[in-house]
Design an enzyme around this catalytic site. Structure first.
Site, mmCIF file in Angstrom:
data_model
loop_
_atom_site.group_PDB
_atom_site.id
_atom_site.type_symbol
_atom_site.label_atom_id
_atom_site.label_comp_id
_atom_site.label_asym_id
_atom_site.label_seq_id
_atom_site.Cartn_x
_atom_site.Cartn_y
_atom_site.Cartn_z
ATOM 1 C CD GLU A 1 -2.595 1.186 2.685
ATOM 2 O OE1 GLU A 1 -3.675 1.790 2.728
ATOM 3 O OE2 GLU A 1 -2.105 0.590 3.673
ATOM 4 C CE LYS B 1 -7.375 1.194 3.932
ATOM 5 N NZ LYS B 1 -6.075 1.707 4.471
ATOM 6 C CB CYS C 1 -4.298 -1.513 4.555
ATOM 7 S SG CYS C 1 -3.317 -1.348 6.081
#
Length: 304
Positions: free
Chosen positions: A46, A119, A163
């Site tokens: 990331e 995300k 993440c």
């Protein structure tokens, strides 16, 4: 395994610089080494083009954001085409004035954009002030597809998440139900340097365990590259974050196939058996036995 069932994959663990060109040069060097080692799918961590800037809230940071296509995505696309690999990278995306995303980009072997994933779960914790910078991904794309939709590539359907998404079993399950063949979690996570060793150990174990659990519960391999190295707090209010590395690749029963340490830049290379998920699902048929008629309350915030 026979050659048709084999897929060699790589996860890149790197340290980053405050200079974007320096960070991308590191990424490029490691991508080239992975491809030379036989990887056909390469996954970067990331926000690999910069330091992890979310330790503080600073409007000047938005100058790092880029459109897609843009300089960083074009550079990654060129590498994918030159090396003949499928490449998963990470972009601080400028979608429009005032709307920015933490976006994973997937490039095909011809350099074309196979798809993006923005995300979905955005944290806001001490040292990880991501809500200041990132708009959550859309629940549904403009074409009507769920935000949790795998990206079709020449190496299979990739369930790309990012993440903080890795802590949510719902995200992994939705990707699996849509036919994902691999779960992928580009990551930037580390320790508060002031935490004691026992707390640091618990956090690391939790991070590894939850993702191995997604592998087991969905009978899918998981690729989880994380950054490494200590990055200072620009405000000087804390000692910064020590990113814990420990990137890993595991199989559909959670078995470790490759794992990095907490110190070094690493290229994790391993060969996946594309048929393994099918054979595991025949003896552990979790998807068959789901009681979807009994799960409606999962859509409630709390079962009061």
């Amino acid at each position: 395994m026979n050659s048709r069932s084999e897929l060699t994959v790589a996860a890149i663990q790197q340290s980053c610089s405050d200079d974007k060109n320096t960070s991308l040069a590191t990424s490029e060097r490691l991508i080239r080494e992975a491809a030379a080692g036989g990887a056909k799918l390469v996954v970067l961590q990331e926000l690999h083009a910069s330091l992890y800037f979310c330790q503080t809230e600073d409007t000047d940071i938005f100058e790092l954001a880029e459109p897609i296509p843009g300089p960083t995505s074009n550079r990654l696309a060129g590498l994918a085409e030159e090396l003949g690999i499928v490449l998963v990278g990470s972009i601080f995306e400028r979608r429009m004035n005032g709307v920015y995303h933490n976006t994973a980009v997937v490039f095909e072997t011809d350099g074309s954009l196979a798809g993006i994933y923005r995300k979905m779960h955005i944290p806001d914790d001490p040292g990880f002030y991501e809500k200041f910078y990132f708009t959550p991904g859309d629940a549904n794309f403009n074409d009507g597809n769920s935000g949790f939709t795998p990206i079709q590539t020449s190496v299979g359907k990739l369930g790309v998440l990012v993440c903080w998404d890795q802590w949510y079993p719902e995200a992994a399950r939705l990707m699996a139900l849509a036919g994902a063949e691999i779960l992928i979690y580009p990551t930037a996570i580390g320790w508060d340097i002031t935490d004691d060793q026992e707390e640091q150990s618990r956090q690391l174990d939790a991070w590894i365990t939850v993702q191995r659990g997604h592998a087991v519960a969905n009978n899918l391999p998981v690729i989880a590259p994380n950054r490494v190295g200590t990055e200072p707090d620009p405000s000087g209010q804390t000692d910064g974050i020590r990113f814990w590395g420990n990137s890993f690749i595991c199989g559909p029963q959670g078995e470790f196939l490759a794992r990095a340490d907490d110190q070094q830049e690493s290229i994790l290379l391993t060969t996946l058996d594309r048929n393994r998920s099918e054979s595991v699902r025949r003896i552990w048929p979790y998807l068959r036995d789901r009681r979807i008629d009994a799960y409606s309350d999962i859509l409630k915030r709390v079962r009061d």
